[in-house]
Every structure is written in structure tokens, then in C-alpha cells.
Design a protein around this motif. Structure first.
Motif, PDB file in Angstrom:
ATOM      1  N   THR A  18       0.811  -1.224   0.000  1.00 49.24           N
ATOM      2  CA  THR A  18       0.000   0.000   0.000  1.00 49.24           C
ATOM      3  C   THR A  18       0.841   1.268   0.000  1.00 49.24           C
ATOM      4  OG1 THR A  18      -0.148  -0.085   2.409  1.00 49.24           O
ATOM      5  CG2 THR A  18      -1.955  -1.078   1.181  1.00 49.24           C
ATOM      6  N   ALA A  19       2.149   1.154   0.213  1.00 45.53           N
ATOM      7  CA  ALA A  19       3.004   2.344   0.164  1.00 45.53           C
ATOM      8  C   ALA A  19       2.876   2.946  -1.230  1.00 45.53           C
ATOM      9  CB  ALA A  19       4.456   1.938   0.437  1.00 45.53           C
ATOM     10  N   CYS A  20       2.679   4.252  -1.282  1.00 47.82           N
ATOM     11  CA  CYS A  20       2.363   4.868  -2.573  1.00 47.82           C
ATOM     12  C   CYS A  20       3.574   5.576  -3.187  1.00 47.82           C
ATOM     13  CB  CYS A  20       1.193   5.846  -2.393  1.00 47.82           C
ATOM     14  SG  CYS A  20       0.538   6.410  -3.960  1.00 47.82           S
ATOM     15  N   TYR A  21       4.155   4.936  -4.176  1.00 43.67           N
ATOM     16  CA  TYR A  21       5.269   5.508  -4.935  1.00 43.67           C
ATOM     17  C   TYR A  21       4.669   6.356  -6.060  1.00 43.67           C
ATOM     18  CZ  TYR A  21       7.786   1.903  -2.338  1.00 43.67           C
ATOM     19  OH  TYR A  21       8.295   1.117  -1.337  1.00 43.67           O
ATOM     20  N   THR A  22       5.521   7.166  -6.692  1.00 40.30           N
ATOM     21  CA  THR A  22       4.990   8.163  -7.630  1.00 40.30           C
ATOM     22  C   THR A  22       4.086   7.554  -8.698  1.00 40.30           C
ATOM     23  OG1 THR A  22       6.932   9.522  -7.216  1.00 40.30           O
ATOM     24  CG2 THR A  22       5.618  10.051  -9.176  1.00 40.30           C
ATOM     25  N   ASP A  23       4.560   6.495  -9.348  1.00 40.19           N
ATOM     26  CA  ASP A  23       3.759   5.931 -10.439  1.00 40.19           C
ATOM     27  C   ASP A  23       2.523   5.196  -9.912  1.00 40.19           C
ATOM     28  OD1 ASP A  23       3.165   5.485 -13.127  1.00 40.19           O
ATOM     29  OD2 ASP A  23       4.174   3.534 -13.145  1.00 40.19           O
ATOM     30  N   ASP A  24       2.461   4.982  -8.593  1.00 35.36           N
ATOM     31  CA  ASP A  24       1.265   4.344  -8.024  1.00 35.36           C
ATOM     32  C   ASP A  24       0.145   5.354  -7.822  1.00 35.36           C
ATOM     33  OD1 ASP A  24       2.940   2.174  -7.859  1.00 35.36           O
ATOM     34  OD2 ASP A  24       3.265   2.320  -5.697  1.00 35.36           O
ATOM     35  N   LYS A  25       0.493   6.615  -7.880  1.00 34.17           N
ATOM     36  CA  LYS A  25      -0.514   7.655  -7.620  1.00 34.17           C
ATOM     37  C   LYS A  25      -1.533   7.631  -8.755  1.00 34.17           C
ATOM     38  CE  LYS A  25      -0.798  12.632  -6.745  1.00 34.17           C
ATOM     39  NZ  LYS A  25      -1.585  12.608  -5.515  1.00 34.17           N
ATOM     40  N   PHE A  26      -2.761   7.458  -8.374  1.00 37.33           N
ATOM     41  CA  PHE A  26      -3.838   7.412  -9.370  1.00 37.33           C
ATOM     42  C   PHE A  26      -4.233   8.835  -9.714  1.00 37.33           C
ATOM     43  CE2 PHE A  26      -8.501   6.916 -10.327  1.00 37.33           C
ATOM     44  CZ  PHE A  26      -8.303   6.384 -11.594  1.00 37.33           C
ATOM     45  N   VAL A  27      -4.035   9.203 -10.973  1.00 35.89           N
ATOM     46  CA  VAL A  27      -4.326  10.575 -11.381  1.00 35.89           C
ATOM     47  C   VAL A  27      -5.327  10.532 -12.527  1.00 35.89           C
ATOM     48  CG1 VAL A  27      -3.254  12.785 -11.944  1.00 35.89           C
ATOM     49  CG2 VAL A  27      -1.858  10.969 -10.963  1.00 35.89           C
ATOM     50  N   PRO A  28      -6.607  10.706 -12.235  1.00 32.81           N
ATOM     51  CA  PRO A  28      -7.603  10.626 -13.306  1.00 32.81           C
ATOM     52  C   PRO A  28      -7.314  11.674 -14.374  1.00 32.81           C
ATOM     53  CG  PRO A  28      -8.658  10.817 -11.132  1.00 32.81           C
ATOM     54  CD  PRO A  28      -7.197  11.049 -10.942  1.00 32.81           C
ATOM     55  N   GLY A  29      -7.426  11.245 -15.604  1.00 34.66           N
ATOM     56  CA  GLY A  29      -7.255  12.193 -16.721  1.00 34.66           C
ATOM     57  C   GLY A  29      -5.819  12.558 -17.017  1.00 34.66           C
ATOM     58  N   ALA A  30      -4.870  11.837 -16.416  1.00 29.79           N
ATOM     59  CA  ALA A  30      -3.462  12.201 -16.646  1.00 29.79           C
ATOM     60  C   ALA A  30      -3.044  11.849 -18.064  1.00 29.79           C
ATOM     61  CB  ALA A  30      -2.557  11.478 -15.662  1.00 29.79           C
ATOM     62  N   ILE A  31      -2.216  12.703 -18.647  1.00 26.64           N
ATOM     63  CA  ILE A  31      -1.599  12.364 -19.914  1.00 26.64           C
ATOM     64  C   ILE A  31      -0.142  11.967 -19.634  1.00 26.64           C
ATOM     65  CG2 ILE A  31      -3.162  13.778 -21.277  1.00 26.64           C
ATOM     66  CD1 ILE A  31      -1.007  15.935 -21.404  1.00 26.64           C
ATOM     67  N   HIS A  32       0.454  11.269 -20.593  1.00 24.45           N
ATOM     68  CA  HIS A  32       1.789  10.693 -20.353  1.00 24.45           C
ATOM     69  C   HIS A  32       2.859  11.451 -21.120  1.00 24.45           C
ATOM     70  CE1 HIS A  32       0.123   7.270 -18.198  1.00 24.45           C
ATOM     71  NE2 HIS A  32      -0.910   7.430 -19.025  1.00 24.45           N
ATOM     72  N   GLY A  33       3.868  11.871 -20.406  1.00 25.83           N
ATOM     73  CA  GLY A  33       4.941  12.642 -21.021  1.00 25.83           C
ATOM     74  C   GLY A  33       6.082  11.764 -21.500  1.00 25.83           C
ATOM     75  N   VAL A  34       6.729  12.197 -22.573  1.00 25.50           N
ATOM     76  CA  VAL A  34       7.983  11.569 -23.012  1.00 25.50           C
ATOM     77  C   VAL A  34       8.942  12.691 -23.424  1.00 25.50           C
ATOM     78  CG1 VAL A  34       6.992   9.388 -23.819  1.00 25.50           C
ATOM     79  CG2 VAL A  34       7.199  11.302 -25.406  1.00 25.50           C
ATOM     80  N   THR A  35      10.223  12.343 -23.509  1.00 24.89           N
ATOM     81  CA  THR A  35      11.250  13.333 -23.771  1.00 24.89           C
ATOM     82  C   THR A  35      11.976  12.977 -25.063  1.00 24.89           C
ATOM     83  OG1 THR A  35      11.534  13.344 -21.396  1.00 24.89           O
ATOM     84  CG2 THR A  35      13.178  14.541 -22.677  1.00 24.89           C
ATOM     85  N   VAL A  36      12.065  13.937 -25.957  1.00 22.53           N
ATOM     86  CA  VAL A  36      12.848  13.722 -27.176  1.00 22.53           C
ATOM     87  C   VAL A  36      14.240  14.271 -26.912  1.00 22.53           C
ATOM     88  CG1 VAL A  36      13.069  14.246 -29.633  1.00 22.53           C
ATOM     89  CG2 VAL A  36      10.791  13.983 -28.606  1.00 22.53           C
ATOM     90  N   ARG A  37      15.240  13.435 -27.142  1.00 23.04           N
ATOM     91  CA  ARG A  37      16.613  13.798 -26.790  1.00 23.04           C
ATOM     92  C   ARG A  37      17.511  13.842 -28.005  1.00 23.04           C
ATOM     93  NH1 ARG A  37      17.008  13.184 -21.314  1.00 23.04           N
ATOM     94  NH2 ARG A  37      15.163  12.230 -20.385  1.00 23.04           N
ATOM     95  N   SER A  38      18.582  14.589 -27.844  1.00 20.70           N
ATOM     96  CA  SER A  38      19.591  14.680 -28.900  1.00 20.70           C
ATOM     97  C   SER A  38      20.148  13.305 -29.218  1.00 20.70           C
ATOM     98  CB  SER A  38      20.725  15.568 -28.404  1.00 20.70           C
ATOM     99  OG  SER A  38      21.931  15.210 -29.029  1.00 20.70           O
ATOM    100  N   GLN A  39      20.605  13.115 -30.432  1.00 23.23           N
ATOM    101  CA  GLN A  39      21.265  11.863 -30.782  1.00 23.23           C
ATOM    102  C   GLN A  39      22.700  12.084 -31.214  1.00 23.23           C
ATOM    103  OE1 GLN A  39      20.318   8.849 -30.073  1.00 23.23           O
ATOM    104  NE2 GLN A  39      18.372   9.550 -29.228  1.00 23.23           N
ATOM    105  N   VAL A  40      23.204  13.259 -30.929  1.00 18.59           N
ATOM    106  CA  VAL A  40      24.625  13.520 -31.204  1.00 18.59           C
ATOM    107  C   VAL A  40      25.224  14.119 -29.933  1.00 18.59           C
ATOM    108  CG1 VAL A  40      24.274  13.938 -33.663  1.00 18.59           C
ATOM    109  CG2 VAL A  40      24.179  15.867 -32.062  1.00 18.59           C
ATOM    110  N   PRO A  41      26.529  13.925 -29.724  1.00 23.14           N
ATOM    111  CA  PRO A  41      27.111  14.440 -28.484  1.00 23.14           C
ATOM    112  C   PRO A  41      27.315  15.953 -28.477  1.00 23.14           C
ATOM    113  CG  PRO A  41      28.770  13.224 -29.748  1.00 23.14           C
ATOM    114  CD  PRO A  41      27.468  13.057 -30.466  1.00 23.14           C
ATOM    115  N   ARG A  42      27.460  16.553 -29.654  1.00 20.16           N
ATOM    116  CA  ARG A  42      27.672  18.001 -29.653  1.00 20.16           C
ATOM    117  C   ARG A  42      27.260  18.582 -30.999  1.00 20.16           C
ATOM    118  NH1 ARG A  42      33.043  21.250 -29.804  1.00 20.16           N
ATOM    119  NH2 ARG A  42      32.325  23.306 -29.177  1.00 20.16           N
TER     120      ARG A  42
END
Ligand code: FES
Ligand code: FES
Lengths: 746, 158
Positions: A18-42
Motif C-alpha cells: 500500500t506504500a504509494c510511490y509516484t507511479d502508483d498515484k492514481f491521477v484521473p485524466g493524466a496524460i503521459h509525457g515523453v522526452t525527445v533527446r539529442s542523438q549527437v554528443p555536440r
């Protein structure tokens, strides 16, 4: 109460699921984020393109151009953007560029690959050597994120006259924290009556770091930003600074979309883009007299800080301050540098620079003993710090320090002398298994370095609740180390109440004051001490206001608090850190009391090497430590055992393999952490020596066990195999095989 | 292909019927559809064991189990170990022996250890180590977990 092995406050919730970790938090209507990252070092970001075939109109899209406040992550140095904007420089492979969110998390994941970044590539530098050699200048004028010098006496005057001068170079690799719960954030942004209010719930060690970062990101005042620490599935430093980044990202998506956002990294992303232990290179030069007395040490300590400063300046500082180890020496020079490279920035990880420099020193002492024809025990004993001696910064040892006794205890526990003698014989035999024993002696500074605690000026408090119980108000977080329990024990002891009557309040910046970050082995000693003061102030106030009479029972205390709450509405009392009068530190010269005190330890390891496959088995591991008074022996034992397991992993198995600076073994299948089948029982001995700076005499404990295992193991390997060039961790089977072949090929 | 299928199964003794994505994993069904968030995801690839549940009495990594394989099956998760308010002896031993630090590996560890004790009521250290080798813990170094399992096996709080 102090000294009892009380059960973990949140233990029941953790075993019940029952311990509630972040992803266990029930959030009605939540949308899911993702991150687009660079594919080169510089390179320079020239454009962002969205491929056809995705229903982009359903997505929330955030780029640097959307950021309402400052596009800069608040940290020690303000140099890292939340997102790279068009025309700006990309500085590592995992750099965040675009944020996307969608109600369908699978679609969000797919969309990530449908964003193309147009980048004009620039040449990158990927390691310490390239950075020091200024192959490219990527940071300031000289690629230095931070440089520190510590000077005591002058080693230059010693080299020519010393009987022996011994030099060595040592390296340590990156290490992944591998907390079982990946980084995760939930964010909600409310906009009402032209007021923006940002709330973030997350897996994070330092709520007020994230609070500061969000204020700057959105340009909001204190009271419009709220950060709540959820149950945390491990951190080990890995959730010290990074949550300011992903917390900001989640909040940006929530702000733009007007919807709650969940941003949960999968394991591969977490391993590739979040912080790790800094790789290091240490060069040591030591001078001894004919008897083996240490005359001078010169240390050149370099860590790879990655693309931005993040925690590197402070990691470097701790590394530099531990670099000379536990030895008395009249002439010491430390030159420490954190260099920039085009790699994802490393950050905090248990030990925080000290494991790197102590590995070098404790390996080097064994190398020196061999060259001097002394045994490692005798050489160390001759040179240990004692009461009245001064360390490299001029800090005088004021406590009764008996490192010889500590070492003897560890060696007795493991049966060092008998085993060495026995193995010397059995190792002569033909079989592939060779055995050895080795050890290390080391310390870990408790609390923030130098004047850190004075700058923090931490505040913590206690509050009486309507039911008469007592609640602890502190922003210190529970990551498994036992803060909830230990704080409750400290306050219960100060108030002479049963443990059950005290608990901690939820860590919510709307409710708890800034007790500083949960790092640096500082919570028990520093915040615990403040809580002790606050608890006593709380009791005195109750007495003064006539709600309580001394002596009292638990019941009369409860009744008094109830009445006080009923009468006054809210009863709280706060305490604040006060610098002890006898501590002085100068940041400019690096002179003075680097830490209020140190925990001290000797760790000893027995290993068996199978020369057919170069596999190393840790047969026995003994830890003896002096950590002041132990508040909760069972929890403290758990900290030591867990830290040692991580130290063994770092010493033998855990290798971060990179390509263009990016981790490519970013899966649990190919980044190997110890399983239950890989470890021995770890023997834990506490020698208690109460220290006045901590509550009831406690010192810091959490990081110490990370410092000792790697050098102890490699010293044991040399005992088993003879004088190989074991100057690097992790000493994986491949590396060990190479080093053995070096010898057989001359 | 239908974009939802009806899944019927028994979870912690209760019959459940729900409409799910045909390619969903058992882990997602438990966490997202049934809100049984005790079962954790640590890797999503069968390495860490945080997602361990009992499927028809067998230990499985629920992150690797497609829902189509659990049609009509019986699943036990960490939420199913206690009898009402009473913790199982193993759960209680994890509390008293500090077998859970951060607690994230704990649900999977408890399921794996429950299964181990069913198969091997008086395990040695070595048998526990082997039995739990598929469940990673980054916090404890495993000693306190061993203590907890021994103590539950002995049926006394040591
Ligand atoms: S999440 Fe299933 S094994 Fe790691
Ligand atoms: S208790 Fe944290 S991973 Fe096991």
C-alpha cells in the motif's frame, strides 16, 4: 529510544503493497509525457521536424520557446537548460530538446521517434584526457567546471631528501545508482484568476531543490509552487539533483496542456540519461623516510563532470578533502579538477567523490607497503591520524581516535593473519582457485562540506496534533535509509515519550520547513540535532503555557497537547542549525574544519579468484566502524550492508560502457548489480563513541560503507595473485585477465 | 483484430472480468486496470523481479506475461498475502528484521519468498540466496532479507 532497533515506521505499508510511490498515484485524466533527446554528443540545433502520420494535434508539445520563466536548471552553477532551443548548443547525447504528452502512453512513446532533430554537428570531447588536453574547448576558457587546491607545508621541499618516493595512478569508472524505482514525476498546474500554481509529486530526495528550480522555471513566488515527496524506491544520490530536471519537464507539460501529467522513465531511459558516479583519475606521489614514516603527499585528482556543472563542484570538494585519507603527513598538496566533457552529466551517488579518491589512497598504501618491504598493517599503523594531529586543511583531530584499534578489530574478525599465512601456502598449489585477504582504512566527513551547513541554515520542527500525538516537520525524505524511524526515535527520546506517539509529517513544501537536502549523511546528525532542540523547545512551551507539568506521563503529555491544540489551534516549535563555536572554515583557502566530525572505519575482505575464468568470489566481508552513537542498530546495520553491496558491485562488476559518451549497456541485463547469490553475509561491527555534534551522540552513516569495499577487494586480489597492476575499478574478469597477462608477458 | 478483449481471471481470491488491450502485460492489467499497484515495475524485461506474482501457483515476472496467457488463471499479488489486517508471518518478519528498506523490491521479494517457503519450509542461507536470485534489491545487501525469511521459516520472531 535511541539505541533501540525500532521497527520502520512505514514498514507495514511497504510489506502490504500500500506504500504509494509516484507511479502508483492514481491521477484521473493524466496524460503521459515523453522526452525527445539529442542523438549527437555536440552540435547546434538547427530545426525540429515532426514526421507525417502522427496525430500531432492530439499531442501537447513543449520546446524551449514555450518556457515561461528562465530556461535554466537551478543548481550549484546555473548552466544547464531544461530544453535546448533552436540555434543553441547541444552538449551531450541525451540532451532534452522536445517534450511530448498524450493520453495514450504507447502512442506517446511512438511519437518520440517521429520527431527529427536537425543538428549541425560539432566535434566532441568524451573523456578526461581529451578535456584536459583541450582538444576542444567546450566549457569556459579551459574546460574546468571547478578547480580546488589544498596546501599544507610544501611537498616540493621533501622529494629530494626522502628515502623513498613512490608514485601511482588510479582510475575509477562511472557507476549507476540503480535505485529499483526509476525517476518519476506527476505534475499539475492550475491557472485561476490569472494565478499560476504548480504542484509536483515525485520520487525526489530534495523537495526544496525542486521547489527552487520550479520557481525559476515559471518565474513564480514561493507560495505558488508546491513539491511533495512520494514514497521513494531508492535514490542513493541519483534523485538529488536530477529531479529538478524531470520535475521541470513534467510541470512544463502540465502547464501547456492544462492537464495532469505523468512522466515516468523506463529503465533504459533512466540509465542512459540520468546521473551516475563521476569517473575519476588520481595521480599520487608519496614520500617516506627509511622507516616508512609518511613525509609528503601530492595528489592530482580529476573527475569527469560531463556537460554541465550539476553537483561536480561539491563532489570534487568532498573527493579532494578525503584524498589524503586517514594519515598524518606534514606536507600535503591536493590539486583537484572537475573537467567538462560532452557526456550526460554525472551527479551525486553515495560517497560523493570520496570513494574515488579513497580508492586511490588505500590501494596506493598497499602498493607502497610492498615497495617499502613492510606489511600493509604495519605501514598504516605507523602513519595513522591521532588526537591532536592536523589533516590537510589544518583541521585538528579533537576526538579520541584509535584507528589502530579499529583496524585490529577488523583484522581479528576476519582472521587476517592466519588466513594470509594459510593462503600463502595453498596458493602455491596448482589448482585454479587463489585466495587472498585485504583491507582498507578510511573516513567519511559527516554533513555538508565546509560552510555548507551554515549556508543551508536548516530548519525543522515538531507539531502537536489534535489527537495529542507529535508530528515531525522536516523536508528530509525517506528513501529507505530509515529517516522516518530515526527522526521519530530522536524526538521520542527528547520528549521521553513512547516511539508510537511520534511520527513524521508528509514531506510537502506547503507544510514542512526547509531542513536542507537529504544527502551527505547529514539527516541523522544535522537535522536530528535540530529536531532534538525543537522537541525540547516544544515541551518547554507547553510547560510555560500551562498545558503540561513536569514530570509527565505519556497520557498527561497527550492530554496537554490536545488541550493546547484545542485552545491555540496549532502548536509548533522550530529549531535551526547553529554552527558550533569551535568550528571554522575558509572557502577561499580551503583551510579549517572541513567537516564537524568524521565517521571512521576499517573494512576487510576475503576473496577467491578462479583463474580459469577470472571470476572473483567475495567469501567474507567484515566492517568495523566508529559512527558515534547508533540510533537504531538494525537500520544502521542495513545501511552498512547495503552500502557494502554497492561498493562490492563498483569494485568488481558494475561497468558503464559508453559510445559517444552515452551508456550503451543501459539495461539490467547487461549492467550487473549484485544478486543475493553473489554476496556473502556482511559482518557489521559498530564501535560507539558519542559525538557532541549529533543527537544523543550520533554521527553520519549512510555513505561511509561505499568508501571502503573497492580498495579492500583489490588489495585482497593482490594478496591472492601477487603484485599485479590493479589500479582501476571495476576489476571485471576481462580487466583482471588483462592484468594477469601483463605479468606473464613481462 | 479487436482493440479490446474480455479477460476473466481470479486475483487474490476474487473473480474479475475486464476489458483490456490484447497486447497488454499482466503487470499493466494489475496496476492500471485493477489498481493493484503493490506489484512494481523495475525493468520491464524480466531481470529485476519487482513485478513477481504467483500465476496458478507459479512464480512469474508479470512484466513478461501477455494477458492472453492469463485467461481464466488465478493470480496472487502482494495485496493477497495478508489475511485482512493480519500480515502473513513472512510480511511480519520483513517488518521486524528490516527486510524492506526502500520497499520497492519488497512485493516481488515477498511473493518469491512465499513460494520458496512453500517448496522448501526450512531453507539454508544458500537455498534462500538461490531462491531469491531473480529478485534484485539495491538497498539491503540481502542479509536482512535472509534474516526475515529464516525467521518466518522458524515461525518465531528471532
Ligand atoms: S519489471 Fe518485471 S522483472 Fe523487472
Ligand atoms: S529495499 Fe530497496 S530495492 Fe530492496
Amino acid at each position: 529510544m535511541i539505541g533501540a532497533s525500532s521497527n520502520r515506521k512505514e514498514g507495514r505499508a511497504k510489506v502490504s503493497g500500500t506504500a504509494c510511490y509516484t507511479d502508483d498515484k492514481f491521477v484521473p485524466g493524466a496524460i503521459h509525457g515523453v522526452t525527445v533527446r539529442s542523438q549527437v554528443p555536440r552540435g547546434i540545433l538547427k530545426g525540429i521536424h515532426f514526421d507525417d502520420g502522427m496525430p500531432w494535434s492530439e499531442f501537447t508539445i513543449v520546446t524551449a520557446a514555450d518556457i515561461p520563466g528562465k530556461n535554466c536548471v537551478a543548481s550549484v552553477v546555473h548552466d544547464q537548460p531544461f530544453l535546448v532551443g533552436i540555434g543553441e548548443e547541444i552538449t551531450h547525447m541525451e540532451q532534452p530538446v522536445v517534450l511530448l504528452a498524450h493520453p495514450d502512453r504507447h502512442l506517446a512513446e511512438k511519437a518520440r521517434n517521429a520527431v527529427r532533430l536537425e543538428v549541425e554537428e560539432l566535434p566532441a570531447i568524451l573523456d578526461i584526457q581529451a578535456s584536459l588536453g583541450l582538444e576542444q574547448v567546450i566549457y569556459g576558457a579551459d574546460n574546468l567546471l571547478k578547480e580546488i587546491r589544498i596546501q599544507k607545508g610544501d611537498p616540493e621541499t621533501v622529494w629530494d631528501q626522502a628515502a623513498h618516493v613512490i608514485e601511482g595512478e588510479y582510475r575509477t569508472g562511472a557507476q549507476e545508482q540503480m535505485y529499483l524505482e526509476t525517476n518519476a514525476m506527476v505534475a499539475v498546474v492550475e491557472q485561476a484568476a490569472a494565478e499560476t500554481r504548480v504542484t509536483v509529486w515525485g520520487s525526489l530526495q530534495c523537495p526544496y531543490y525542486v521547489h527552487t528550480a520550479l520557481k525559476q522555471l515559471f518565474g513564480l513566488p514561493d507560495d505558488r509552487v508546491r513539491v511533495v515527496a512520494m514514497e521513494m524506491g531508492g535514490a542513493f544520490g541519483g534523485k538529488e539533483d536530477y529531479p529538478s530536471v524531470n520535475g521541470g519537464h513534467a510541470a512544463l507539460l502540465a502547464w501547456k496542456s492544462g492537464k495532469p501529467v505523468k512522466l515516468v522513465y523506463d529503465r533504459e531511459e533512466d540509465l542512459a540519461c540520468t546521473t551516475k558516479r563521476h569517473p575519476s583519475r588520481t595521480r599520487l606521489k608519496t614520500a617516506f623516510d627509511a622507516e616508512g614514516q609518511l613525509l609528503a603527499i601530492a595528489i592530482d585528482f580529476v573527475i569527469d563532470g560531463g556537460a554541465y556543472a550539476t553537483m561536480s563542484p561539491v563532489v570534487l570538494s568532498r573527493g579532494a578533502l578525503h584524498a589524503a585519507g586517514v594519515y598524518r603527513c606534514p606536507h600535503v598538496q591536493v590539486h583537484a579538477r572537475a573537467v567538462a566533457t560532452n557526456t550526460p552529466p554525472p551527479g551525486a551517488f553515495r560517497g560523493f567523490g570520496a570513494p574515488q579518491s579513497l580508492f586511490a589512497m588505500e590501494r596506493h598504501m598497499d602498493v607502497c607497503a610492498r615497495k617499502l618491504g613492510l606489511d600493509p598493517v604495519g605501514l598504516r599503523r605507523k602513519n595513522f591520524l591521532r588526537r591532536g594531529d592536523t589533516m590537510a586543511t589544518g583541521q585538528v583531530i579533537r576526538e579520541d581516535l584509535d584507528l589502530g584499534g579499529l583496524m585490529d578489530r577488523a583484522l581479528d574478525e576476519i582472521g587476517y593473519r592466519d588466513k594470509r599465512a594459510a593462503f600463502a601456502l595453498t596458493n602455491e598449489e596448482d589448482g585454479p582457485i587463489k585466495r587472498g585477504v585485504g583491507f582498507s582504512v578510511f573516513m567519511h566527513g559527516c554533513g555538508f562540506t565546509g560552510s555548507g551547513e551554515s549556508y543551508l541554515a536548516s530548519v525543522a520542527g515538531v507539531e502537536g496534533l489534535a489527537d495529542g500525538s507529535v508530528s515531525i516537520l522536516a523536508a528530509s525524505t525517506e528513501m529507505g535509509q530509515g529517516k522516518n524511524t530515526v527522526f521519530s526515535q530522536i524526538v521520542a527520546e527528547a520528549l521521553k515519550l513512547p516511539y508510537e506517539m511520534v511520527d513524521v509529517a508528509e514531506v510537502d513544501t506547503d507544510r514542512v520547513p526547509n531542513s536542507g537536502p537529504t544527502v551527505a549523511s547529514r539527516s541523522t546528525m544535522m537535522v536530528g540535532r535540530i529536531l532534538e532542540d525543537a522537541a525540547i523547545g516544544f515541551k518547554q512551551s507547553l510547560v510555560q503555557q500551562g498545558f503540561l507539568q513536569e514530570p509527565y506521563t505519556a497520557d498527561s503529555f497527550r492530554a496537554g497537547v490536545r488541550q493546547a491544540v484545542a485552545t491555540l489551534g496549532s502548536v509548533k516549535c522550530y529549531g535551526q542549525y547553529h554552527k558550533p563555536a569551535d568550528i571554522a572554515w575558509d572557502d577561499a583557502t580551503y583551510q579549517g574544519d572541513a567537516y564537524p566530525t568524521y565517521s571512521w572505519a576499517c573494512y576487510a575482505a576475503e576473496v577467491a579468484v578462479d583463474l580459469d575464468i577470472y571470476e572473483v568470489k567475495v567469501e567474507e566481508f567484515v566492517t568495523v566502524q566508529e559512527v558515534g552513537r547508533v540510533v537504531n542498530p538494525r537500520l544502521a546495520g542495513g545501511q552498512i550492508e547495503g552500502g557494502v553491496a554497492q561498493g562490492i558491485g563498483w569494485g568488481l562488476w558494475e561497468e558503464v560502457t559508453t559510445q559517444q559518451g552515452r551508456m550503451i549497456n543501459n539495461q539490467m541485463t547487461n549492467y550487473i548489480i549484485p544478486t543475493s547469490a553473489d554476496l556473502p553475509r556482511i559482518k557489521v561491527v559498530f564501535l560507539e563513541n558519542a559525538h557532541p555534534a549529533g543527537p544523543g551522540g550520533a554521527k553520519g552513516i549512510g555513505e561511509l560503507p561505499m568508501d571502503g569495499p573497492a580498495p579492500a577487494l583489490l588489495n585482497a586480489l593482490v594478496d591472492a595473485l601477487g603484485p599485479l597492476r590493479l589500479d582501476e575499478v571495476p576489476m571485471t574478469p576481462d580487466r583482471l585477465m588483462d592484468r594477469c597477462e601483463e605479468v606473464s608477458h613481462g | 483484430m479487436a482493440d479490446r478483449i474480455t479477460l476473466t481471471l481470479k486475483v487474490n481470491g476474487e473473480d474479475r472480468s475486464l476489458s483490456v488491450h490484447p497486447f497488454a502485460r499482466l503487470l499493466d492489467v494489475l496496476r492500471e486496470d485493477l489498481h493493484l499497484t503493490g506489484t512494481k515495475e523495475g525493468c520491464g524485461e524480466g531481470e529485476c523481479g519487482a513485478c513477481t506474482v504467483l500465476l496458478n501457483g507459479q512464480v512469474v515476472n508479470s512484466c513478461l506475461v501477455p494477458v492472453v496467457q492469463v485467461q481464466g488463471a488465478e493470480v496472487i499479488t502482494v495485496e493477497g498475502l495478508a489475511q485482512g489486517e493480519n500480515l502473513s508471518s513472512l510480511q511480519a518478519a520483513f517488518v521486524t528484521h528490516n527486510g524492506a528498506q526502500c520497499g520497492f523490491c519488497t512485493p516481488g521479494m515477498l511473493i518469491a519468498a512465499t513460494d520458496l517457503l512453500n517448496r522448501c519450509p526450512n531453507p539454508t542461507d544458500g537455498e534462500i540466496r538461490d531462491g531469491l536470485a531473480g529478485n534484485l534489491c539495491r538497498c539491503t545487501g540481502y542479509s536482512k532479507i535472509l534474516d526475515a525469511v529464516h525467521s518466518a521459516a522458524d515461525g518465531v520472531a528471532r
